[in-house]
Motif scaffolding. Structure first.
Motif, PDB file in Angstrom:
ATOM      1  N   MET A  37      40.454  46.314  47.744  1.00 30.36           N
ATOM      2  CA  MET A  37      39.599  44.973  48.731  1.00 30.36           C
ATOM      3  C   MET A  37      38.997  43.803  48.537  1.00 30.36           C
ATOM      4  N   THR A  38      39.796  43.078  49.268  1.00 31.42           N
ATOM      5  CA  THR A  38      40.292  41.190  49.528  1.00 31.42           C
ATOM      6  C   THR A  38      38.721  40.956  50.615  1.00 31.42           C
ATOM      7  N   GLN A  39      38.252  39.971  49.672  1.00 32.27           N
ATOM      8  CA  GLN A  39      36.788  39.631  50.602  1.00 32.27           C
ATOM      9  C   GLN A  39      37.906  39.371  52.257  1.00 32.27           C
ATOM     10  N   GLY A  40      38.417  39.354  52.531  1.00 35.51           N
ATOM     11  CA  GLY A  40      39.364  38.720  53.636  1.00 35.51           C
ATOM     12  C   GLY A  40      39.249  39.619  54.292  1.00 35.51           C
ATOM     13  N   MET A  41      39.094  40.904  54.358  1.00 32.39           N
ATOM     14  CA  MET A  41      39.515  42.038  54.366  1.00 32.39           C
ATOM     15  C   MET A  41      37.700  43.040  55.183  1.00 32.39           C
ATOM     16  N   LEU A  42      36.999  42.305  54.145  1.00 32.21           N
ATOM     17  CA  LEU A  42      36.066  42.448  54.667  1.00 32.21           C
ATOM     18  C   LEU A  42      35.531  41.437  56.013  1.00 32.21           C
ATOM     19  N   HIS A  43      35.593  39.839  55.638  1.00 30.57           N
ATOM     20  CA  HIS A  43      35.239  39.936  56.662  1.00 30.57           C
ATOM     21  C   HIS A  43      36.071  39.637  58.312  1.00 30.57           C
ATOM     22  N   GLY A  44      37.037  40.392  57.812  1.00 33.39           N
ATOM     23  CA  GLY A  44      37.770  40.677  59.234  1.00 33.39           C
ATOM     24  C   GLY A  44      37.083  41.620  59.716  1.00 33.39           C
ATOM     25  N   ALA A  45      36.702  42.641  59.732  1.00 37.30           N
ATOM     26  CA  ALA A  45      35.835  44.261  59.454  1.00 37.30           C
ATOM     27  C   ALA A  45      34.656  43.779  60.272  1.00 37.30           C
ATOM     28  N   LEU A  46      33.663  42.742  59.728  1.00 35.02           N
ATOM     29  CA  LEU A  46      32.920  42.337  60.495  1.00 35.02           C
ATOM     30  C   LEU A  46      33.233  41.469  61.794  1.00 35.02           C
ATOM     31  N   THR A  47      33.933  40.329  61.374  1.00 35.51           N
ATOM     32  CA  THR A  47      34.406  40.032  62.615  1.00 35.51           C
ATOM     33  C   THR A  47      34.943  40.794  63.884  1.00 35.51           C
ATOM     34  N   MET A  48      35.719  42.067  63.682  1.00 41.28           N
ATOM     35  CA  MET A  48      35.767  43.094  64.783  1.00 41.28           C
ATOM     36  C   MET A  48      34.500  43.702  64.706  1.00 41.28           C
ATOM     37  N   LEU A  49      33.755  44.196  64.179  1.00 43.09           N
ATOM     38  CA  LEU A  49      32.507  44.701  64.463  1.00 43.09           C
ATOM     39  C   LEU A  49      31.483  43.847  65.962  1.00 43.09           C
ATOM     40  N   VAL A  85      35.523  49.324  52.811  1.00 44.44           N
ATOM     41  CA  VAL A  85      35.544  48.010  52.645  1.00 44.44           C
ATOM     42  C   VAL A  85      34.491  47.081  51.841  1.00 44.44           C
ATOM     43  N   TYR A  86      33.680  47.291  52.523  1.00 44.22           N
ATOM     44  CA  TYR A  86      32.318  47.020  51.668  1.00 44.22           C
ATOM     45  C   TYR A  86      31.957  47.619  50.679  1.00 44.22           C
ATOM     46  N   VAL A  87      31.914  49.107  49.840  1.00 40.45           N
ATOM     47  CA  VAL A  87      31.763  49.719  48.978  1.00 40.45           C
ATOM     48  C   VAL A  87      32.347  49.993  47.398  1.00 40.45           C
ATOM     49  N   LYS A  88      33.576  49.130  48.829  1.00 40.62           N
ATOM     50  CA  LYS A  88      35.100  49.407  47.052  1.00 40.62           C
ATOM     51  C   LYS A  88      35.368  47.325  46.913  1.00 40.62           C
ATOM     52  N   ARG A  89      34.426  46.426  47.739  1.00 42.26           N
ATOM     53  CA  ARG A  89      34.923  44.824  47.413  1.00 42.26           C
ATOM     54  C   ARG A  89      35.083  44.893  46.289  1.00 42.26           C
ATOM     55  N   ASP A  90      34.163  45.533  45.190  1.00 38.60           N
ATOM     56  CA  ASP A  90      33.933  44.620  43.893  1.00 38.60           C
ATOM     57  C   ASP A  90      35.067  45.696  42.636  1.00 38.60           C
ATOM     58  N   GLU A  91      35.700  46.314  43.158  1.00 44.37           N
ATOM     59  CA  GLU A  91      36.085  46.953  41.668  1.00 44.37           C
ATOM     60  C   GLU A  91      37.508  46.308  42.007  1.00 44.37           C
ATOM     61  N   GLU A  92      37.733  46.079  40.633  1.00 45.95           N
ATOM     62  CA  GLU A  92      38.845  46.091  40.412  1.00 45.95           C
ATOM     63  C   GLU A  92      40.008  46.687  40.600  1.00 45.95           C
ATOM     64  N   ARG A  93      40.127  48.070  41.356  1.00 43.76           N
ATOM     65  CA  ARG A  93      41.393  48.757  41.218  1.00 43.76           C
ATOM     66  C   ARG A  93      40.822  49.696  42.488  1.00 43.76           C
ATOM     67  N   VAL A  94      41.410  49.725  43.034  1.00 42.79           N
ATOM     68  CA  VAL A  94      41.206  50.991  44.136  1.00 42.79           C
ATOM     69  C   VAL A  94      41.932  52.085  44.515  1.00 42.79           C
ATOM     70  N   GLU A  95      41.584  52.975  44.631  1.00 45.47           N
ATOM     71  CA  GLU A  95      42.069  53.947  44.809  1.00 45.47           C
ATOM     72  C   GLU A  95      43.138  53.789  46.081  1.00 45.47           C
ATOM     73  N   ALA A  96      44.766  54.391  45.491  1.00 44.99           N
ATOM     74  CA  ALA A  96      45.321  53.765  46.933  1.00 44.99           C
ATOM     75  C   ALA A  96      44.889  55.020  48.106  1.00 44.99           C
ATOM     76  N   ALA A  97      44.302  55.886  47.919  1.00 42.73           N
ATOM     77  CA  ALA A  97      44.186  57.113  49.418  1.00 42.73           C
ATOM     78  C   ALA A  97      43.070  56.020  49.737  1.00 42.73           C
ATOM     79  N   ALA A  98      42.213  55.208  49.110  1.00 42.93           N
ATOM     80  CA  ALA A  98      40.890  54.837  50.387  1.00 42.93           C
ATOM     81  C   ALA A  98      41.437  53.318  50.601  1.00 42.93           C
ATOM     82  N   LEU A  99      42.770  51.976  49.958  1.00 40.64           N
ATOM     83  CA  LEU A  99      43.588  51.520  50.777  1.00 40.64           C
ATOM     84  C   LEU A  99      44.154  51.571  52.133  1.00 40.64           C
TER      85      LEU A  99
END
Length: 117
Positions: A37-49, A85-99
């Motif tokens: 999960m990238t920071q851009g994804m987090l910022h995009g979700a927050l912008t949408m909210l 996105v928020y919970v998984k943002r700091d993980e190096e590898r994220v499960e394909a199911a979450a993405l």
């Protein structure tokens, strides 16, 4: 008020583009088991909210009709995406199911916005 609403619709689309673009950029690494999960994804979700909440307020203030059920469904999907996105943002590898869930729910949110009238 119409100009302000249009500006926020544009910003809402920018948020969608950041979230969905971040997901699409992670498709190849996701197949290799290295998606994240990238920071851009987090910022995009927050912008949408933020812009989505503002749009509801602006439309109600302008006496435009707002479909509260549609907004509630879109908000619920966005909260799930934002939580993932928020919970998984700091993980190096994220499960394909979450993405995949982030991509699927974001796409569903887009189709709800466009097709639900």
């Amino acid at each position: 008020m119409d100009v302000l609403i249009h500006v926020f619709v544009g910003l809402h689309i920018v948020g969608i583009a950041a979230l969905l673009g971040g997901f699409l950029a992670q498709l190849k690494p996701m197949r290799a088991g290295e998606g994240r999960m990238t920071q851009g994804m987090l910022h995009g979700a927050l912008t949408m909210l933020v812009t989505g909440a503002a749009l509801v307020g602006f439309n109600q203030a302008d006496d435009n009709s707002v479909n509260n059920i549609k907004i509630g469904v879109k908000l619920a999907l966005l909260i799930v995406v934002l939580g993932l996105v928020y919970v998984k943002r700091d993980e190096e590898r994220v499960e394909a199911a979450a993405l995949g869930a982030v991509g699927l729910l974001t796409t569903a949110n887009i189709f709800i916005a466009v097709l639900w009238t």
